[in-house]
Design a protein around this motif. Structure first.
Motif, PDB file in Angstrom:
ATOM      1  N   PHE A  53       0.768  -1.238   0.122  1.00  0.00           N
ATOM      2  CA  PHE A  53      -0.123   0.155   0.129  1.00  0.00           C
ATOM      3  C   PHE A  53       0.759   1.167   0.210  1.00  0.00           C
ATOM      4  CE2 PHE A  53      -2.069  -3.216   2.851  1.00  0.00           C
ATOM      5  CZ  PHE A  53      -2.986  -3.667   1.792  1.00  0.00           C
ATOM      6  N   THR A  54       2.229   1.134   0.094  1.00  0.00           N
ATOM      7  CA  THR A  54       3.069   2.353   0.504  1.00  0.00           C
ATOM      8  C   THR A  54       4.328   2.452  -0.539  1.00  0.00           C
ATOM      9  OG1 THR A  54       4.343   1.245   2.112  1.00  0.00           O
ATOM     10  CG2 THR A  54       2.421   2.555   2.783  1.00  0.00           C
ATOM     11  N   TYR A  55       4.138   1.462  -1.450  1.00  0.00           N
ATOM     12  CA  TYR A  55       5.469   1.642  -2.199  1.00  0.00           C
ATOM     13  C   TYR A  55       5.480   2.765  -2.982  1.00  0.00           C
ATOM     14  CZ  TYR A  55       3.031  -0.328  -6.377  1.00  0.00           C
ATOM     15  OH  TYR A  55       2.288  -0.693  -7.326  1.00  0.00           O
ATOM     16  N   GLN A  56       4.437   3.220  -3.406  1.00  0.00           N
ATOM     17  CA  GLN A  56       4.557   4.403  -4.381  1.00  0.00           C
ATOM     18  C   GLN A  56       5.145   5.564  -3.737  1.00  0.00           C
ATOM     19  OE1 GLN A  56       1.428   2.556  -4.084  1.00  0.00           O
ATOM     20  NE2 GLN A  56       0.587   2.470  -6.214  1.00  0.00           N
ATOM     21  N   THR A  57       4.711   5.925  -2.439  1.00  0.00           N
ATOM     22  CA  THR A  57       5.398   7.094  -1.677  1.00  0.00           C
ATOM     23  C   THR A  57       7.149   7.008  -1.576  1.00  0.00           C
ATOM     24  OG1 THR A  57       5.580   5.753   0.506  1.00  0.00           O
ATOM     25  CG2 THR A  57       3.407   6.935  -0.082  1.00  0.00           C
ATOM     26  N   TYR A  58       7.691   5.835  -2.014  1.00  0.00           N
ATOM     27  CA  TYR A  58       9.114   5.841  -2.327  1.00  0.00           C
ATOM     28  C   TYR A  58       9.508   6.004  -3.798  1.00  0.00           C
ATOM     29  CZ  TYR A  58       9.399   3.812   2.338  1.00  0.00           C
ATOM     30  OH  TYR A  58       9.319   3.643   3.806  1.00  0.00           O
ATOM     31  N   GLY A  59       8.440   6.395  -4.542  1.00  0.00           N
ATOM     32  CA  GLY A  59       8.958   6.682  -5.980  1.00  0.00           C
ATOM     33  C   GLY A  59       9.270   5.218  -6.580  1.00  0.00           C
ATOM     34  N   LEU A  60       8.691   4.153  -6.195  1.00  0.00           N
ATOM     35  CA  LEU A  60       9.113   2.851  -6.729  1.00  0.00           C
ATOM     36  C   LEU A  60       7.991   2.339  -7.720  1.00  0.00           C
ATOM     37  CD1 LEU A  60      10.623   0.816  -3.675  1.00  0.00           C
ATOM     38  CD2 LEU A  60      11.819   2.441  -5.494  1.00  0.00           C
ATOM     39  N   HIS A  61       8.362   1.302  -8.573  1.00  0.00           N
ATOM     40  CA  HIS A  61       7.584   0.693  -9.534  1.00  0.00           C
ATOM     41  C   HIS A  61       7.453  -0.508  -9.249  1.00  0.00           C
ATOM     42  CE1 HIS A  61       7.896   4.630 -11.797  1.00  0.00           C
ATOM     43  NE2 HIS A  61       9.249   4.604 -11.458  1.00  0.00           N
ATOM     44  N   MET A  62       6.178  -1.322  -9.690  1.00  0.00           N
ATOM     45  CA  MET A  62       5.891  -2.528  -9.574  1.00  0.00           C
ATOM     46  C   MET A  62       6.192  -3.232 -10.835  1.00  0.00           C
ATOM     47  SD  MET A  62       2.553  -4.557  -8.481  1.00  0.00           S
ATOM     48  CE  MET A  62       1.566  -4.332  -9.823  1.00  0.00           C
ATOM     49  N   LEU A  63       7.385  -4.390 -10.455  1.00  0.00           N
ATOM     50  CA  LEU A  63       7.732  -5.118 -11.884  1.00  0.00           C
ATOM     51  C   LEU A  63       6.795  -6.340 -12.147  1.00  0.00           C
ATOM     52  CD1 LEU A  63      11.262  -6.255 -12.766  1.00  0.00           C
ATOM     53  CD2 LEU A  63       9.624  -7.726 -12.911  1.00  0.00           C
ATOM     54  N   ALA A  64       6.498  -6.870 -10.865  1.00  0.00           N
ATOM     55  CA  ALA A  64       5.710  -8.046 -10.895  1.00  0.00           C
ATOM     56  C   ALA A  64       4.823  -8.476  -9.495  1.00  0.00           C
ATOM     57  CB  ALA A  64       6.348  -9.383 -11.300  1.00  0.00           C
ATOM     58  N   ASP A  65       3.749  -8.990  -9.699  1.00  0.00           N
ATOM     59  CA  ASP A  65       2.895  -9.367  -8.584  1.00  0.00           C
ATOM     60  C   ASP A  65       2.863 -10.541  -8.261  1.00  0.00           C
ATOM     61  OD1 ASP A  65       0.635  -9.865  -6.875  1.00  0.00           O
ATOM     62  OD2 ASP A  65      -0.340  -7.917  -7.090  1.00  0.00           O
ATOM     63  N   MET A  66       3.362 -11.331  -7.121  1.00  0.00           N
ATOM     64  CA  MET A  66       3.470 -12.845  -7.446  1.00  0.00           C
ATOM     65  C   MET A  66       2.050 -13.127  -7.078  1.00  0.00           C
ATOM     66  SD  MET A  66       6.756 -13.273  -7.515  1.00  0.00           S
ATOM     67  CE  MET A  66       6.641 -11.990  -8.823  1.00  0.00           C
ATOM     68  N   GLY A  67       1.253 -12.564  -6.559  1.00  0.00           N
ATOM     69  CA  GLY A  67      -0.064 -12.984  -6.197  1.00  0.00           C
ATOM     70  C   GLY A  67      -0.850 -13.293  -7.541  1.00  0.00           C
ATOM     71  N   VAL A  68      -0.656 -12.040  -8.479  1.00  0.00           N
ATOM     72  CA  VAL A  68      -1.423 -11.933  -9.677  1.00  0.00           C
ATOM     73  C   VAL A  68      -0.929 -13.278 -10.313  1.00  0.00           C
ATOM     74  CG1 VAL A  68      -1.819 -10.833 -12.002  1.00  0.00           C
ATOM     75  CG2 VAL A  68      -1.836  -9.662  -9.711  1.00  0.00           C
ATOM     76  N   TRP A  69       0.425 -13.492 -10.550  1.00  0.00           N
ATOM     77  CA  TRP A  69       1.049 -14.493 -11.416  1.00  0.00           C
ATOM     78  C   TRP A  69       0.563 -15.695 -10.769  1.00  0.00           C
ATOM     79  CZ3 TRP A  69       4.147 -18.131  -8.934  1.00  0.00           C
ATOM     80  CH2 TRP A  69       4.515 -19.212  -9.863  1.00  0.00           C
ATOM     81  N   TRP A  70       0.503 -15.889  -9.453  1.00  0.00           N
ATOM     82  CA  TRP A  70      -0.026 -17.324  -9.102  1.00  0.00           C
ATOM     83  C   TRP A  70      -1.390 -17.624  -9.236  1.00  0.00           C
ATOM     84  CZ3 TRP A  70       1.727 -21.727  -7.215  1.00  0.00           C
ATOM     85  CH2 TRP A  70       0.923 -22.666  -6.287  1.00  0.00           C
ATOM     86  N   GLU A  71      -2.071 -16.837  -9.080  1.00  0.00           N
ATOM     87  CA  GLU A  71      -3.522 -16.860  -9.439  1.00  0.00           C
ATOM     88  C   GLU A  71      -4.119 -17.056 -10.988  1.00  0.00           C
ATOM     89  OE1 GLU A  71      -6.289 -13.850  -7.284  1.00  0.00           O
ATOM     90  OE2 GLU A  71      -4.697 -13.689  -6.077  1.00  0.00           O
ATOM     91  N   ALA A  72      -3.279 -16.183 -11.692  1.00  0.00           N
ATOM     92  CA  ALA A  72      -3.547 -16.577 -13.215  1.00  0.00           C
ATOM     93  C   ALA A  72      -2.844 -17.879 -13.717  1.00  0.00           C
ATOM     94  CB  ALA A  72      -2.787 -15.590 -13.945  1.00  0.00           C
ATOM     95  N   ASP A  73      -1.821 -18.403 -12.940  1.00  0.00           N
ATOM     96  CA  ASP A  73      -1.161 -19.674 -13.384  1.00  0.00           C
ATOM     97  C   ASP A  73      -1.884 -20.825 -12.797  1.00  0.00           C
ATOM     98  OD1 ASP A  73       1.358 -20.418 -14.727  1.00  0.00           O
ATOM     99  OD2 ASP A  73       1.786 -21.552 -12.930  1.00  0.00           O
ATOM    100  N   THR A  74      -2.635 -20.678 -11.587  1.00  0.00           N
ATOM    101  CA  THR A  74      -3.211 -21.827 -11.093  1.00  0.00           C
ATOM    102  C   THR A  74      -4.697 -21.821 -10.777  1.00  0.00           C
ATOM    103  OG1 THR A  74      -2.777 -21.211  -8.770  1.00  0.00           O
ATOM    104  CG2 THR A  74      -1.151 -22.120  -9.859  1.00  0.00           C
ATOM    105  N   GLY A  75      -5.191 -20.550 -10.784  1.00  0.00           N
ATOM    106  CA  GLY A  75      -6.661 -20.349 -10.567  1.00  0.00           C
ATOM    107  C   GLY A  75      -7.020 -20.335  -8.978  1.00  0.00           C
ATOM    108  N   LEU A  76      -6.057 -20.466  -8.315  1.00  0.00           N
ATOM    109  CA  LEU A  76      -6.039 -20.689  -6.792  1.00  0.00           C
ATOM    110  C   LEU A  76      -5.566 -19.504  -5.941  1.00  0.00           C
ATOM    111  CD1 LEU A  76      -4.422 -24.387  -6.769  1.00  0.00           C
ATOM    112  CD2 LEU A  76      -6.690 -23.752  -6.327  1.00  0.00           C
ATOM    113  N   PRO A  77      -6.325 -19.560  -4.654  1.00  0.00           N
ATOM    114  CA  PRO A  77      -5.729 -18.248  -3.961  1.00  0.00           C
ATOM    115  C   PRO A  77      -4.254 -18.849  -3.517  1.00  0.00           C
ATOM    116  CG  PRO A  77      -7.060 -19.917  -2.665  1.00  0.00           C
ATOM    117  CD  PRO A  77      -7.112 -20.255  -3.928  1.00  0.00           C
ATOM    118  N   ILE A  78      -3.472 -17.720  -2.736  1.00  0.00           N
ATOM    119  CA  ILE A  78      -2.160 -17.725  -2.646  1.00  0.00           C
ATOM    120  C   ILE A  78      -2.123 -17.946  -0.843  1.00  0.00           C
ATOM    121  CG2 ILE A  78      -2.067 -15.103  -2.268  1.00  0.00           C
ATOM    122  CD1 ILE A  78       0.678 -15.346  -3.647  1.00  0.00           C
TER     123      ILE A  78
END
Length: 286
Positions: free
Chosen positions: A164-189
């Motif tokens: 919830f706070t990474y943007q305040t550091y001026g950072l960028h999201m390269l990847a979301d492990m949860g989005v990848w896992w859910e798309a890859d498996t259809g399962l919760p993380i």
């Protein structure tokens, strides 16, 4: 009964009622507040001897990544843990143009090499980083975003409220492990598990924890002072976001899809040589 969980808002929210004697039948709790890396180590050190019995709590919150190493001595409880959707660890960079393949030659900071977050990162990298990851350094999770921002490391794997706070550091999201896992498996993380010594009445402990979760949902304001007292100067709105994300239907009961997700994660990690293989029947004790 001795119990160990983190000072994070989701854990203090869940266990508030138990810790304050509000659940009938629950024994008085001796609470240890500890980072999950510490509880992972405590669980691994328990061998049933008198000396380790004195040192290791009866019930602990650990990483699912640590579960295969302790399932012979501890049972997975079906409630109280962290498992859900949209709650995965993030890989952050200071340079928005960085892509996944570049991580093969970069330095990445991670909060622990024994965490579920790192396990997920390794599984993601097996698909997205040809040649494997570059240099990995371990930093306390609250130091990772400043290190990425300041250029001490090229990327960082972050957990908890950093989502919830990474943007305040001026950072960028390269990847979301949860989005990848859910798309890859259809399962919760799966993230954090609640375990209890197999010598104890895990069914009764599960009932107490589930009652504590239900109390927290019914009286959400009751735990506010307790949550904020342990939230490490976290803004109350961020603490509430944290609770809303990590305390969900699976906290009350893992259910079939929860157990399926846990086994899928651990089985895939075992196939990659990251953890030992487990018997899926070991997961369902209660």
């Amino acid at each position: 009964m001795r119990i160990a969980y983190s000072p994070c808002p989701n854990d203090t929210f869940v266990f508030h009622a138990m810790a304050h004697g509000l659940i009938p039948g629950t024994p008085k709790l001796d609470v240890m507040y500890a980072d999950i890396d510490i509880t992972n180590g405590l669980a691994a050190s328990y061998d049933g001897s008198e000396s380790t019995s004195r040192e290791v709590p009866d019930v602990l919150k650990i990483s699912y990544a640590a579960l295969p190493y302790v399932l012979d001595r501890f049972a997975l409880l079906p409630c109280g843990g962290a498992l859900g959707r949209g709650c995965g660890p993030l890989v952050l960079t200071a340079d928005a143009s960085t892509d996944a393949a570049q991580l093969a030659t970069r330095t990445v900071a991670v909060p622990s090499e024994r965490s579920t977050a790192y396990m997920l990162f390794r599984l993601w990298a097996a698909q997205h980083v040809p040649g494997g990851l570059g240099r990995i350094v371990v930093l306390p999770f609250h130091e990772i975003m400043p290190a990425v921002r300041d250029g001490s490391v090229d990327a960082g794997l972050v957990i908890h409220e950093a989502r919830f706070t990474y943007q305040t550091y001026g950072l960028h999201m390269l990847a979301d492990m949860g989005v990848w896992w859910e798309a890859d498996t259809g399962l919760p993380i799966p993230l954090g598990a609640i375990i209890a010594r197999r010598s104890l009445d895990g069914r009764a402990i599960s009932d107490w924890i589930r009652a504590s979760v239900e109390y927290a949902w019914k009286y959400p304001q009751a735990s506010q002072a307790y949550v904020m007292a342990h939230a490490q100067e976290m803004d109350p709105s961020v603490a509430q976001q944290h609770i809303s994300l990590y305390v969900n239907e699976f906290t009350g009961n893992l259910g079939d899809s929860g157990y399926q997700a846990v086994y899928a994660l651990l089985n895939r990690a075992a196939d990659e040589g990251l953890v030992p293989h487990i018997n899926p029947e070991q997961l369902r004790s209660y």
